[in-house]
Design a protein around this motif. Structure first.
Motif, PDB file in Angstrom:
ATOM      1  N   MET A  63      37.997  26.173  17.013  1.00  0.00           N
ATOM      2  CA  MET A  63      38.773  26.629  15.879  1.00  0.00           C
ATOM      3  C   MET A  63      37.852  26.997  14.716  1.00  0.00           C
ATOM      4  SD  MET A  63      41.777  27.184  14.963  1.00  0.00           S
ATOM      5  CE  MET A  63      42.693  27.485  13.527  1.00  0.00           C
ATOM      6  N   ARG A  64      36.835  26.171  14.515  1.00  0.00           N
ATOM      7  CA  ARG A  64      35.899  26.480  13.424  1.00  0.00           C
ATOM      8  C   ARG A  64      35.134  27.771  13.707  1.00  0.00           C
ATOM      9  NH1 ARG A  64      32.699  21.048  13.145  1.00  0.00           N
ATOM     10  NH2 ARG A  64      33.390  21.058  15.279  1.00  0.00           N
ATOM     11  N   ALA A  65      34.748  27.950  14.978  1.00  0.00           N
ATOM     12  CA  ALA A  65      34.006  29.160  15.330  1.00  0.00           C
ATOM     13  C   ALA A  65      34.857  30.397  15.102  1.00  0.00           C
ATOM     14  CB  ALA A  65      33.548  29.073  16.786  1.00  0.00           C
ATOM     15  N   THR A  66      36.124  30.319  15.439  1.00  0.00           N
ATOM     16  CA  THR A  66      37.026  31.449  15.218  1.00  0.00           C
ATOM     17  C   THR A  66      37.142  31.742  13.728  1.00  0.00           C
ATOM     18  OG1 THR A  66      38.266  30.841  17.190  1.00  0.00           O
ATOM     19  CG2 THR A  66      39.353  32.294  15.627  1.00  0.00           C
ATOM     20  N   ALA A  67      37.295  30.696  12.931  1.00  0.00           N
ATOM     21  CA  ALA A  67      37.414  30.881  11.486  1.00  0.00           C
ATOM     22  C   ALA A  67      36.139  31.487  10.900  1.00  0.00           C
ATOM     23  CB  ALA A  67      37.735  29.548  10.808  1.00  0.00           C
ATOM     24  N   VAL A  68      34.987  31.032  11.365  1.00  0.00           N
ATOM     25  CA  VAL A  68      33.717  31.565  10.857  1.00  0.00           C
ATOM     26  C   VAL A  68      33.568  33.033  11.220  1.00  0.00           C
ATOM     27  CG1 VAL A  68      31.203  31.440  11.128  1.00  0.00           C
ATOM     28  CG2 VAL A  68      32.524  29.361  10.770  1.00  0.00           C
ATOM     29  N   SER A  69      33.845  33.375  12.487  1.00  0.00           N
ATOM     30  CA  SER A  69      33.647  34.766  12.905  1.00  0.00           C
ATOM     31  C   SER A  69      34.650  35.701  12.234  1.00  0.00           C
ATOM     32  CB  SER A  69      33.736  34.886  14.419  1.00  0.00           C
ATOM     33  OG  SER A  69      35.013  34.502  14.874  1.00  0.00           O
ATOM     34  N   VAL A  70      35.927  35.324  12.210  1.00  0.00           N
ATOM     35  CA  VAL A  70      36.930  36.178  11.570  1.00  0.00           C
ATOM     36  C   VAL A  70      36.671  36.268  10.067  1.00  0.00           C
ATOM     37  CG1 VAL A  70      39.394  36.392  11.040  1.00  0.00           C
ATOM     38  CG2 VAL A  70      38.665  35.815  13.343  1.00  0.00           C
ATOM     39  N   GLY A  71      36.316  35.144   9.458  1.00  0.00           N
ATOM     40  CA  GLY A  71      35.995  35.156   8.027  1.00  0.00           C
ATOM     41  C   GLY A  71      34.809  36.038   7.714  1.00  0.00           C
ATOM     42  N   GLY A  72      33.790  35.994   8.559  1.00  0.00           N
ATOM     43  CA  GLY A  72      32.615  36.842   8.342  1.00  0.00           C
ATOM     44  C   GLY A  72      32.940  38.321   8.467  1.00  0.00           C
ATOM     45  N   PHE A  73      33.707  38.676   9.495  1.00  0.00           N
ATOM     46  CA  PHE A  73      34.091  40.076   9.666  1.00  0.00           C
ATOM     47  C   PHE A  73      34.974  40.553   8.519  1.00  0.00           C
ATOM     48  CE2 PHE A  73      33.604  39.248  14.414  1.00  0.00           C
ATOM     49  CZ  PHE A  73      32.322  39.769  14.439  1.00  0.00           C
ATOM     50  N   LEU A  74      35.929  39.718   8.130  1.00  0.00           N
ATOM     51  CA  LEU A  74      36.828  40.095   7.045  1.00  0.00           C
ATOM     52  C   LEU A  74      36.067  40.251   5.727  1.00  0.00           C
ATOM     53  CD1 LEU A  74      39.743  40.631   6.197  1.00  0.00           C
ATOM     54  CD2 LEU A  74      39.976  38.177   5.752  1.00  0.00           C
ATOM     55  N   THR A  75      35.156  39.337   5.455  1.00  0.00           N
ATOM     56  CA  THR A  75      34.355  39.427   4.229  1.00  0.00           C
ATOM     57  C   THR A  75      33.536  40.710   4.215  1.00  0.00           C
ATOM     58  OG1 THR A  75      34.220  37.024   4.114  1.00  0.00           O
ATOM     59  CG2 THR A  75      32.594  38.267   2.850  1.00  0.00           C
ATOM     60  N   TYR A  76      32.941  41.042   5.349  1.00  0.00           N
ATOM     61  CA  TYR A  76      32.138  42.269   5.444  1.00  0.00           C
ATOM     62  C   TYR A  76      32.984  43.513   5.166  1.00  0.00           C
ATOM     63  CZ  TYR A  76      29.040  45.829   7.336  1.00  0.00           C
ATOM     64  OH  TYR A  76      28.257  46.932   7.498  1.00  0.00           O
ATOM     65  N   VAL A  77      34.159  43.560   5.792  1.00  0.00           N
ATOM     66  CA  VAL A  77      35.036  44.722   5.603  1.00  0.00           C
ATOM     67  C   VAL A  77      35.517  44.800   4.147  1.00  0.00           C
ATOM     68  CG1 VAL A  77      37.291  45.698   6.225  1.00  0.00           C
ATOM     69  CG2 VAL A  77      35.757  44.844   8.001  1.00  0.00           C
ATOM     70  N   LEU A  78      35.906  43.674   3.579  1.00  0.00           N
ATOM     71  CA  LEU A  78      36.384  43.679   2.193  1.00  0.00           C
ATOM     72  C   LEU A  78      35.273  44.065   1.216  1.00  0.00           C
ATOM     73  CD1 LEU A  78      38.711  40.544   2.185  1.00  0.00           C
ATOM     74  CD2 LEU A  78      39.373  42.961   2.196  1.00  0.00           C
ATOM     75  N   LEU A  79      34.077  43.546   1.408  1.00  0.00           N
ATOM     76  CA  LEU A  79      32.953  43.922   0.539  1.00  0.00           C
ATOM     77  C   LEU A  79      32.633  45.399   0.679  1.00  0.00           C
ATOM     78  CD1 LEU A  79      30.520  40.883   0.919  1.00  0.00           C
ATOM     79  CD2 LEU A  79      31.798  41.556  -1.115  1.00  0.00           C
ATOM     80  N   SER A  80      32.654  45.908   1.908  1.00  0.00           N
ATOM     81  CA  SER A  80      32.361  47.332   2.117  1.00  0.00           C
ATOM     82  C   SER A  80      33.411  48.217   1.455  1.00  0.00           C
ATOM     83  CB  SER A  80      32.309  47.645   3.612  1.00  0.00           C
ATOM     84  OG  SER A  80      31.263  46.960   4.218  1.00  0.00           O
ATOM     85  N   SER A  81      34.642  47.755   1.469  1.00  0.00           N
ATOM     86  CA  SER A  81      35.725  48.571   0.916  1.00  0.00           C
ATOM     87  C   SER A  81      35.813  48.505  -0.603  1.00  0.00           C
ATOM     88  CB  SER A  81      37.066  48.119   1.501  1.00  0.00           C
ATOM     89  OG  SER A  81      37.076  48.310   2.885  1.00  0.00           O
ATOM     90  N   PHE A  82      35.672  47.312  -1.152  1.00  0.00           N
ATOM     91  CA  PHE A  82      35.948  47.132  -2.576  1.00  0.00           C
ATOM     92  C   PHE A  82      34.709  46.992  -3.462  1.00  0.00           C
ATOM     93  CE2 PHE A  82      39.803  45.518  -0.425  1.00  0.00           C
ATOM     94  CZ  PHE A  82      40.699  46.455  -0.928  1.00  0.00           C
ATOM     95  N   VAL A  83      33.562  46.723  -2.893  1.00  0.00           N
ATOM     96  CA  VAL A  83      32.339  46.584  -3.689  1.00  0.00           C
ATOM     97  C   VAL A  83      31.202  47.370  -3.024  1.00  0.00           C
ATOM     98  CG1 VAL A  83      30.909  44.925  -4.938  1.00  0.00           C
ATOM     99  CG2 VAL A  83      33.143  44.214  -4.129  1.00  0.00           C
ATOM    100  N   PRO A  84      31.342  48.683  -2.907  1.00  0.00           N
ATOM    101  CA  PRO A  84      30.304  49.454  -2.215  1.00  0.00           C
ATOM    102  C   PRO A  84      28.956  49.449  -2.951  1.00  0.00           C
ATOM    103  CG  PRO A  84      31.940  50.933  -3.174  1.00  0.00           C
ATOM    104  CD  PRO A  84      32.450  49.541  -3.342  1.00  0.00           C
ATOM    105  N   ALA A  85      28.981  49.296  -4.271  1.00  0.00           N
ATOM    106  CA  ALA A  85      27.717  49.258  -5.017  1.00  0.00           C
ATOM    107  C   ALA A  85      26.902  48.032  -4.628  1.00  0.00           C
ATOM    108  CB  ALA A  85      27.997  49.268  -6.513  1.00  0.00           C
ATOM    109  N   LEU A  86      27.575  46.908  -4.422  1.00  0.00           N
ATOM    110  CA  LEU A  86      26.875  45.689  -4.005  1.00  0.00           C
ATOM    111  C   LEU A  86      26.289  45.856  -2.607  1.00  0.00           C
ATOM    112  CD1 LEU A  86      26.195  42.640  -4.478  1.00  0.00           C
ATOM    113  CD2 LEU A  86      28.364  42.155  -3.332  1.00  0.00           C
ATOM    114  N   MET A  87      27.070  46.470  -1.712  1.00  0.00           N
ATOM    115  CA  MET A  87      26.621  46.632  -0.331  1.00  0.00           C
ATOM    116  C   MET A  87      25.470  47.638  -0.216  1.00  0.00           C
ATOM    117  SD  MET A  87      28.427  44.520   1.363  1.00  0.00           S
ATOM    118  CE  MET A  87      28.668  44.905   3.063  1.00  0.00           C
ATOM    119  N   ASN A  88      25.359  48.548  -1.194  1.00  0.00           N
ATOM    120  CA  ASN A  88      24.293  49.554  -1.171  1.00  0.00           C
ATOM    121  C   ASN A  88      23.024  49.104  -1.889  1.00  0.00           C
ATOM    122  OD1 ASN A  88      25.558  51.517   0.381  1.00  0.00           O
ATOM    123  ND2 ASN A  88      26.688  52.299  -1.402  1.00  0.00           N
ATOM    124  N   GLN A  89      22.981  47.887  -2.381  1.00  0.00           N
ATOM    125  CA  GLN A  89      21.770  47.406  -3.046  1.00  0.00           C
ATOM    126  C   GLN A  89      20.645  47.274  -2.031  1.00  0.00           C
ATOM    127  OE1 GLN A  89      22.531  43.732  -5.058  1.00  0.00           O
ATOM    128  NE2 GLN A  89      23.349  44.726  -6.872  1.00  0.00           N
TER     129      GLN A  89
END
Length: 106
Positions: free
Chosen positions: A1-27
C-alpha cells in the motif's frame, strides 16, 4: 500500500508541477539537465526500488504460504484418490477381459 501511494504520489506530483509550475520545472541544474528532467528520470529509480521491494516481499511472505497451500492441496488430492479407489465398485468383467473370464492368449 505504501509503495502504491509513493509511486502514484510521485507521478501525480510530477504531472501537477509540469502543468502548473513550468518555470520551476525548466530551471537548469547542471548544463542541459533541468529539474523536470531530473524528476522524470527519478521516477524510473522510484519504480525500480518499488519493484525490487515487491519481489523481496513476495519471496519472503507470499511464496512460502503458496507452497504450503499447494502441498496441502496435493495431500488432499492423494487422500481423495485413495478414497475413490476404495469406494469404487468393481467393474464387471466381460468375456474378453484379460483378468478373467473366457479370454485366452495365444
Amino acid at each position: 500500500m505504501r509503495a502504491t501511494a509513493v509511486s502514484v504520489g510521485g507521478f501525480l506530483t510530477y504531472v501537477l508541477l509540469s502543468s502548473f509550475v513550468p518555470a520551476l520545472m525548466n530551471q537548469s541544474l547542471a548544463g542541459h539537465l533541468t529539474l523536470g528532467l531530473a524528476l522524470g528520470l527519478g521516477q524510473f529509480v522510484i519504480m525500480g526500488v518499488i519493484v525490487w521491494r515487491y519481489l523481496v516481499h513476495t519471496r519472503t511472505h507470499v511464496t512460502p504460504i503458496a507452497r504450503g497451500l499447494r502441498g496441502l492441496a496435493r495431500q488432499q488430492e492423494a487422500v481423495d484418490q485413495v478414497r475413490a479407489a476404495e469406494q469404487a465398485p468393481a467393474a464387471p468383467r466381460g468375456p474378453f477381459d484379460p483378468r478373467g473370464g473366457d479370454f485366452r492368449t495365444w
